[in-house]
Design an enzyme around this catalytic site. Sequence first.
Site, short mmCIF file in Angstrom:
data_model
loop_
_atom_site.label_atom_id
_atom_site.label_comp_id
_atom_site.label_asym_id
_atom_site.label_seq_id
_atom_site.Cartn_x
_atom_site.Cartn_y
_atom_site.Cartn_z
N GLY A 20 0.84 -1.19 0.00
CA GLY A 20 0.00 0.00 0.00
C GLY A 20 0.87 1.23 0.00
N GLN A 73 3.27 9.94 1.46
CA GLN A 73 4.58 9.27 1.39
C GLN A 73 5.38 9.69 0.17
OE1 GLN A 73 2.80 5.14 2.19
NE2 GLN A 73 4.84 4.99 3.10
N CYS A 101 6.70 -0.67 6.58
CA CYS A 101 6.27 0.55 5.90
C CYS A 101 7.39 1.01 4.98
CB CYS A 101 5.96 1.63 6.94
SG CYS A 101 5.41 3.18 6.23
N LEU A 102 7.03 1.42 3.78
CA LEU A 102 8.06 1.88 2.83
C LEU A 102 8.77 3.13 3.35
CD1 LEU A 102 6.17 1.31 -0.53
CD2 LEU A 102 7.85 -0.18 0.56
N HIS A 117 -3.44 0.92 8.41
CA HIS A 117 -2.07 1.44 8.30
C HIS A 117 -2.01 2.60 7.30
CE1 HIS A 117 2.45 0.88 7.93
NE2 HIS A 117 2.16 1.62 6.87
N GLU A 118 -2.61 2.39 6.12
CA GLU A 118 -2.53 3.44 5.08
C GLU A 118 -3.28 4.69 5.50
OE1 GLU A 118 -0.34 3.20 2.91
OE2 GLU A 118 -0.01 1.06 3.22
N HIS A 163 -1.51 7.13 7.71
CA HIS A 163 -0.59 8.07 7.05
C HIS A 163 -1.28 9.41 6.76
CE1 HIS A 163 3.07 5.81 6.28
NE2 HIS A 163 2.39 4.77 5.84
NI NI Z 1 3.27 2.88 5.57
#
Ligand code: NI
Length: 177
Positions: free
Chosen positions: A47, A52, A100-101, A142-143, A146
């Site tokens: 995701g 981000q 997480c990226l 999670h997304e 953000h």
């Molecule tokens: Ni993330």
Amino acid sequence: MAVREVLKMGDPLLLQVAEPVAEFGTPQLDALLKDMFDTMDDYDGAGLAAPQIGVSKRVVIFGVEANPRYPDAEHVPMTVLINPEISANSPEMESGWEGCLSVPGMRGMVDRYSHISYRGFDAVGNPVEREVQGFHARVVQHECDHLDGILYPSRIKDMRYFGFEDVLFPELSVPKE
Ligand code: NI
């Protein structure tokens, strides 16, 4: 194809509350989504949220088909979710490992609601509404975090369960981040 740089934890843009999208089906929104999908694919993510890549808008994408980062993960349909709202369908929570990226190379154990409903809009403004559980519910929570400037490490209750993924999971081949 435009793979964008993914901002890493420490960047103040990741801590901002993102703005709602006011107009759907615009060239700007299409271009943002294309860049988000290109970036998520390139990083092998499950995701990605617009903040981000430095765009403070309430836009997330997610989906898992065959993903080397999550070899055991259940299938999650590829989804665009704009201006999302989440509600828990029960108070039940479950613990699970997250990555997480924006926090490359790390994993942490986070509690999330097991059963949620979410609603929002797709790229052209059609309503999206689903009731989901398990990994799908975790990815969405999670997304959407953000969009409120929340990164998963701040939700870890026991910091003993936060570490480098190649140390925590030495049996897995670790994909590039
Ligand atoms: Ni993330």
